[in-house]
Design an enzyme around this catalytic site. Structure first.
Site, short mmCIF file in Angstrom:
data_model
loop_
_atom_site.label_atom_id
_atom_site.label_comp_id
_atom_site.label_asym_id
_atom_site.label_seq_id
_atom_site.Cartn_x
_atom_site.Cartn_y
_atom_site.Cartn_z
N ALA B 21 0.83 -1.20 0.00
CA ALA B 21 0.00 0.00 0.00
C ALA B 21 0.86 1.25 0.00
O ALA B 21 0.57 2.23 0.67
CB ALA B 21 -0.93 0.00 1.20
N GLY B 23 2.89 4.15 -2.64
CA GLY B 23 2.39 5.00 -3.71
C GLY B 23 1.96 4.21 -4.94
O GLY B 23 0.91 4.47 -5.52
N PHE B 125 17.49 19.13 -9.65
CA PHE B 125 17.91 17.89 -9.00
C PHE B 125 19.09 17.33 -9.76
O PHE B 125 19.39 17.76 -10.88
CB PHE B 125 16.74 16.89 -9.00
CG PHE B 125 16.27 16.50 -7.63
CD1 PHE B 125 15.93 17.44 -6.69
CD2 PHE B 125 16.15 15.16 -7.29
CE1 PHE B 125 15.48 17.06 -5.44
CE2 PHE B 125 15.70 14.77 -6.04
CZ PHE B 125 15.36 15.72 -5.10
N GLN B 246 21.31 1.51 -5.36
CA GLN B 246 21.73 2.90 -5.26
C GLN B 246 22.15 3.27 -3.84
O GLN B 246 21.42 3.03 -2.88
CB GLN B 246 20.59 3.82 -5.67
CG GLN B 246 20.97 5.29 -5.58
CD GLN B 246 20.01 6.17 -6.35
OE1 GLN B 246 18.91 6.44 -5.91
NE2 GLN B 246 20.44 6.59 -7.52
N HIS B 248 22.68 6.46 -1.76
CA HIS B 248 22.40 7.90 -1.79
C HIS B 248 23.59 8.61 -1.17
O HIS B 248 24.05 8.22 -0.10
CB HIS B 248 21.13 8.19 -1.01
CG HIS B 248 20.57 9.56 -1.29
ND1 HIS B 248 21.19 10.71 -0.86
CD2 HIS B 248 19.48 9.96 -1.99
CE1 HIS B 248 20.48 11.75 -1.26
NE2 HIS B 248 19.45 11.33 -1.95
N LEU B 258 17.69 9.88 5.56
CA LEU B 258 18.03 10.52 4.30
C LEU B 258 18.04 12.04 4.42
O LEU B 258 17.16 12.63 5.04
CB LEU B 258 16.99 10.09 3.25
CG LEU B 258 17.04 10.77 1.89
CD1 LEU B 258 18.28 10.33 1.15
CD2 LEU B 258 15.79 10.43 1.10
N GLU B 261 18.38 15.10 -1.84
CA GLU B 261 19.17 15.75 -2.87
C GLU B 261 18.70 17.20 -3.08
O GLU B 261 19.42 18.04 -3.59
CB GLU B 261 18.97 14.95 -4.16
CG GLU B 261 19.93 15.25 -5.28
CD GLU B 261 19.88 14.14 -6.34
OE1 GLU B 261 20.15 12.98 -5.98
OE2 GLU B 261 19.55 14.43 -7.49
N ARG B 292 23.66 10.42 -8.81
CA ARG B 292 23.93 9.93 -7.45
C ARG B 292 25.10 8.97 -7.38
O ARG B 292 25.88 9.00 -6.43
CB ARG B 292 22.68 9.26 -6.89
CG ARG B 292 21.63 10.27 -6.49
CD ARG B 292 20.40 9.61 -5.95
NE ARG B 292 19.44 10.64 -5.57
CZ ARG B 292 18.19 10.40 -5.21
NH1 ARG B 292 17.73 9.16 -5.20
NH2 ARG B 292 17.38 11.38 -4.88
N HIS B 359 20.06 3.03 -0.50
CA HIS B 359 18.86 3.84 -0.63
C HIS B 359 17.79 3.24 -1.53
O HIS B 359 16.62 3.25 -1.20
CB HIS B 359 19.27 5.21 -1.17
CG HIS B 359 18.14 6.18 -1.33
ND1 HIS B 359 17.33 6.54 -0.29
CD2 HIS B 359 17.69 6.85 -2.41
CE1 HIS B 359 16.42 7.41 -0.73
NE2 HIS B 359 16.60 7.60 -2.01
N ARG B 404 19.39 5.23 -10.67
CA ARG B 404 18.17 6.02 -10.75
C ARG B 404 18.47 7.50 -10.55
O ARG B 404 19.29 7.85 -9.71
CB ARG B 404 17.18 5.57 -9.67
CG ARG B 404 15.94 6.41 -9.60
CD ARG B 404 14.92 5.83 -8.64
NE ARG B 404 15.29 5.98 -7.24
CZ ARG B 404 15.14 7.10 -6.53
NH1 ARG B 404 14.66 8.19 -7.08
NH2 ARG B 404 15.49 7.14 -5.25
#
Lengths: 246, 599, 120
Positions: B21, B23, B125, B246, B248, B258, B261, B292, B359, B404
């Site tokens: 559940a 996004g 970004f 990844q 971060h 976190l 960015e 990244r 991350h 990513r």
């Protein structure tokens, strides 16, 4: 593996906790169980201590946790008498033994896990979604930064339940009084310039129980882990109702 | 009702069951619920606890509100960011859909920050450019302060409350019901009640998120245990590109949370122990807003070469106080709060100590751009598995390839959540009834739980699951981190296989059925272990450096040999690796051929 | 916690709240007046006749009336809220609130009768 602590002084590098335990399958009355956990790092949070117990001392200790940084709202509990999120509550500054209980007035499923269903039902009851009748524009709806700033201080709510379960009015009348969390969200939609149902929302709230059980005790504001102020939001709803009437 | 050979399992019939559940799951559920499907969302936590809630910086879309922009430029950046391992048809689909998706989110109520003219605020970004890298930095990331994930997740939950989605909160998925006609449903364990449920459905969608918890230091929530990938592995299907993980650049040093960015997007920058803005050396143009993987490697090199900060020279500083308290409190309030709570630093006055931190899982369940799970069947490398779908971080479409871009994950979950919902709707028309299941199909799911609850009781000398988990996390952290090489990884793979084998003799103390979180942790550990093994073995085999997979012994990208996706499955003889080609042909535009990545 | 079927709103919240606050404002103005009289008596500035003259004055009676009404309204709503908070069976609650209303109204009217010297 638990260490009883009667009359033992506080050892500087050990943390003493007393944690509410209740196992419905075993039955009986809830008890407070003592644990001793080493202080492993500066800035250690209460959730780290609970994890230490679960992973090294007693795997049956039951609590919810997810993000560990105070944005998911899973680990709301009553810490030394004040509701808060374990993952952002520093051990330093807590009086020991640290007494941990589930959120007050909630049905306990097991140990520190409470039944959140009614809380979320009340959230749903305020229709917490954007309602508008104007057809949506091709691009985004425009909203000035000032209008957007109106909902700062309410959209950040993580629905942890700390405020609502600290409210005496909700303890006595939680079946009808919506409680600070749901009302904060109601106010969020009343304030949002894009929502066109403020009138209907106010109609739904204008009730001696749903809204006006708030007696400005302000426990909600005192304990909110995100530093939000539901009392102010409730007051804003009342004022908006008054303005509409006069 | 029961035609199952037991009455201990409650049998549900839904059109669609979505596991997870976050996004992606909620966006997909919304699409289906609004089309009057009977959708069940099965989640091991209450929906608003899902890890989407922790996403900070924003969501990429070429709206062009701040500077001129085009989806094609966004596509170029994403392909380049993926180090040419991304599937370009899926990337084109995502980037083209992005502006519409963001506006749709706004219409659904997401409280985006605003520009003075009332449009959605967008910030720069990492890895973003205009005119295919020639036009300077783009501002493409749509943001709700630095709480964009929270804003989107809550809005999706709200919309699903409106649409009447059926929620099964705190249910843990145990086993996929697979037969010759694909996936028929899922067995689940009701954590609070301690009972079994079989959700039969015409489509099963995995939206279970990432597997960051295979590492010791991670920005991920405790719940990010790769449950979907593990279900697929258990069903004998492969997972894709798990070696690409990844890191971060800016997790709070030593703790994990976190630091978005967006801090660098708003003008913050990194400093080494000598007070030097070192990213200028590694990425002369993009500097601190390089991709990244580039920034994380740069930090690792700085620390390795003795230019770290602090008494142990073991971290780097992220400076943002020059932005001014007003901007920080307006655009980055959550960062201010996190730094204060977890680093004891007031970031309006001092820099934040940071380190590269695990991350994001670029890999996952292999899918096409409709969210349909695909698998290799002999020479046919992308055969669709009927009725089984995967979306979001759990899936590998693959839009992120080897690395990513920041702001593309929130985009991915919304775009593919919706696309998958549409694809399911197409297929639902062909399936009027639920087929009859094997009456014994519940057994393996039940066995998974009973092995822990009814197995031999914990002895003093029995292996604890927390010990095994610590060991797994440590191995991945030390042997499969930012920089990798043959010897270290080979040792890691060997350790990991041994650790995985020890899981079969582990036991738990808690034998209760009501809200047994030790049981849940044991099941999660089983899930993590499979994915860690796939990641470590895939990484060892890939003798090149690409995106997040950086090797000292093979420092260059090798497009001849390795421009292909890894497919790792787990059989009796351990991890089995297979490969499939990258889809380099986009839907409508020309392909971006591989070239050297410079930022 | 029992989840009740939502029966909508009684639309009585705002008026209670409104009268509670309005009566509070009236009290703020009128409640100090008797104390002012007391102070006058004890300081010797008012003797018995002056006091009676003052009390019989029309304006004084008017303020006295306002004070009585404000006290009754304020106390009634306040006590009603407390009864609503703690007494949950609806019939018992209605009975108690009704009894309280009758008692307070009687006391208020009796007091008004004294002030305006009705029947005397």
């Amino acid at each position: 593996m638990t260490i009883r602590l009667s009359g033992v002084g506080i050892v500087s590098d050990m943390i003493h906790l007393q944690i509410y335990r209740y196992d419905p399958e075993k039955g009986g009355e809830p008890t407070m169980q003592s644990f001793e956990v080493p202080l492993t790092k500066p800035g250690m949070k209460l959730l780290d201590a609970l994890n230490h117990i679960k992973w090294n001392l007693d795997g049956t200790l039951t609590y919810r946790r997810s993000c560990g940084e105070g944005v998911c709202g899973s680990d709301g509990m009553n810490i030394n008498g004040v509701n808060g999120l374990a993952c952002i509550t520093p051990i330093a500054g807590l009086k020991q033994p640290i007494k941990i209980r589930p959120l007050p007035s909630m049905g306990v499923i097991r140990d520190l896990v409470v039944d959140m269903e009614h809380f979320f039902d009340q959230y749903r009851s305020i229709r917490p979604w954007l309602q508008s009748e104007t057809p949506v524009p091709e691009h985004e709806r425009l909203q000035t930064p000032e209008d957007r700033a109106e909902i700062d201080g309410s959209y950040e709510c993580v629905l942890c339940g700390c405020c609502t379960t600290s409210c005496p009015s909700w303890w006595w009348n939680g079946d009808r009084f919506l409680g600070p969390a749901a009302l904060l969200q109601a106010d969020r939609w009343i304030r949002d310039s894009r929502d066109e149902m403020a009138g209907e929302r106010l109609d739904q709230l204008e009730d001696a129980f749903k809204l006006y059980r708030c007696h400005q005790i302000m426990n909600c504001m005192e304990c909110c882990p995100k530093d939000l102020n539901p009392t102010k939001a409730i007051d804003h709803i009342k004022r908006t109702l008054l303005a509409r009437k006069s | 009702m029961a035609y199952l050979s037991t009455d201990k399992v409650e049998h549900h019939f839904h059109d669609v069951v979505i596991i997870g559940a976050g996004g992606a799951g909620l966006r997909c559920a919304l699409q289906l619920a609004d089309a009057n499907c009977r959708v069940a969302v099965v989640s091991k936590v209450l929906p608003t606890r899902s890890h989407t809630v922790a996403a900070q910086g924003g969501m990429n879309a070429a709206l062009g509100n701040v500077s001129s922009d085009h989806w094609h430029w966004h596509m170029y950046d994403t392909v380049k960011g993926s180090d040419y391992l991304g599937d370009q048809d899926a990337i084109e689909y995502m980037c083209r859909a992005a502006p519409r998706m963001v506006r749709e989110l706004e219409h659904q109520g997401v409280p985006f920050s605003r520009l003075d003219n009332g449009t959605i605020y967008q910030r720069p970004f990492g890895g973003q450019s205009r005119e295919f890298g020639e036009g300077g930095q783009a501002s493409r990331t749509c943001a709700a302060a630095d709480r964009t994930g929270h804003a989107i997740l809550h809005t999706m939950y709200q919309q699903n409350l409106r649409a009447g989605t059926h929620f099964y909160d705190e249910f843990f998925a145990l086993d996929l019901m697979m037969d010759d006609n694909g996936c028929q449903g899922v067995m689940a364990w009701d954590i609070a009640e301690g009972r079994y449920h079989l959700f039969q459905a015409k489509a099963v969608i995995l939206a279970t998120g990432g597997a960051g918890r295979i590492f010791q230091m991670t920005t991920n929530a405790h719940i990010c245990t790769g449950d979907g990938g593990a279900l697929v592995l258990d069903a004998g299907l492969p997972v894709e590109d798990m070696e690409f993980f990844q890191f971060h650049p800016t997790g709070i040093a030593g703790v994990g949370p976190l630091i978005t960015e967006a801090v660098r997007g708003e003008g913050g920058y990194l400093l080494n122990g000598e007070g030097e803005r070192f990213m200028e050396r590694y990425a002369p143009t993009a500097k601190d807003l390089a991709s990244r993987d580039v920034v994380s490697r740069a930090i690792a090199v700085e620390i390795r070469e003795g230019r770290g900060c602090g008494p142990n020279k073991d971290h780097i500083l992220l400076k943002l106080d020059h932005l001014g308290a007003e901007l920080i409190m307006k655009r980055l309030p959550n960062i201010h709060e996190l730094a204060l709570r977890f680093a004891d630093v007031d970031c309006t006055k001092e820099p934040i100590p940071v380190l590269p931190t695990a991350h994001y899982t670029m890999g996952g369940v292999p899918t096409n751009r409709f969210g349909e799970v695909v698998y290799a069947d002999g020479d046919e490398k992308e055969r669709v598995m009927e009725s089984l779908y995967a979306i979001g971080e759990a899936a590998c479409a693959s839009v992120h390839g080897a690395n990513r871009l920041g702001g593309n994950s929130l985009l991915e979950i919304i775009v593919f959540g919706r696309a998958c919902g549409d694809q399911v709707l197409k297929h639902l028309g062909e399936k009027q009834y639920h087929p009859k299941l094997d009456p014994d199909c519940w057994k393996s799911g039940v066995a998974r739980v009973e092995r822990w609850l009814s197995g031999a009781p914990e002895q003093d000398d029995s292996v604890r699951i927390s010990g095994i988990r610590d060991e797994m996390e440590r191995i991945m952290q030390e042997h499969c981190s930012v920089y990798r090489n043959e010897a270290v990884m080979a040792e890691g793979v060997e350790h990991l296989e041994r650790t995985a084998a020890s899981l079969s003799s582990a036991s738990i103390k808690d034998r209760g059925r009501v809200f047994n979180t030790e049981l849940v942790e044991a099941l999660e550990l089983e899930n993590l272990m499979g994915l860690a093994r796939a990641a470590a073995s895939g990484a060892l085999a890939r003798t090149e450096s690409r995106g997040a997979h950086a090797r000292d012994d093979y420092p260059e990208r090798d497009d001849e040999q390795w421009m292909k996706h890894t497919l790792a499955s787990i059989g009796e003889n351990g991890v089995k690796l297979d490969y499939k080609p990258v889809r380099t042909v986009p839907m409508s535009v020309d392909s971006f051929p591989p070239k050297k990545r410079v930022y | 916690m029992v989840i009740r079927k939502d029966t909508g709103t009684a639309h009585n919240g705002l008026s209670d709240w409104y009268w509670q606050r309005l009566s509070a404002v009236l009290l703020l103005v009128t409640l100090p007046l008797p104390f002012l009289l007391l102070w006058g008596v004890y300081s010797g500035a008012l003797n018995q006749f002056a006091l009676l003259d003052l009390l019989d004055h029309f304006l004084s009676r008017l303020f006295h009336t306002l004070l009585i009404i404000a006290i009754v309204v304020h106390a009634y709503i306040g006590l009603k809220t407390i009864l609503e908070d703690y007494v949950h069976p609806p019939m018992l609650r209605v009975l108690l609130i009704g009894t309280m209303l009758v008692a307070m109204a009687t006391a208020g009217i009796w007091w008004l009768a004294l002030v305006w010297a009705w029947g005397g």
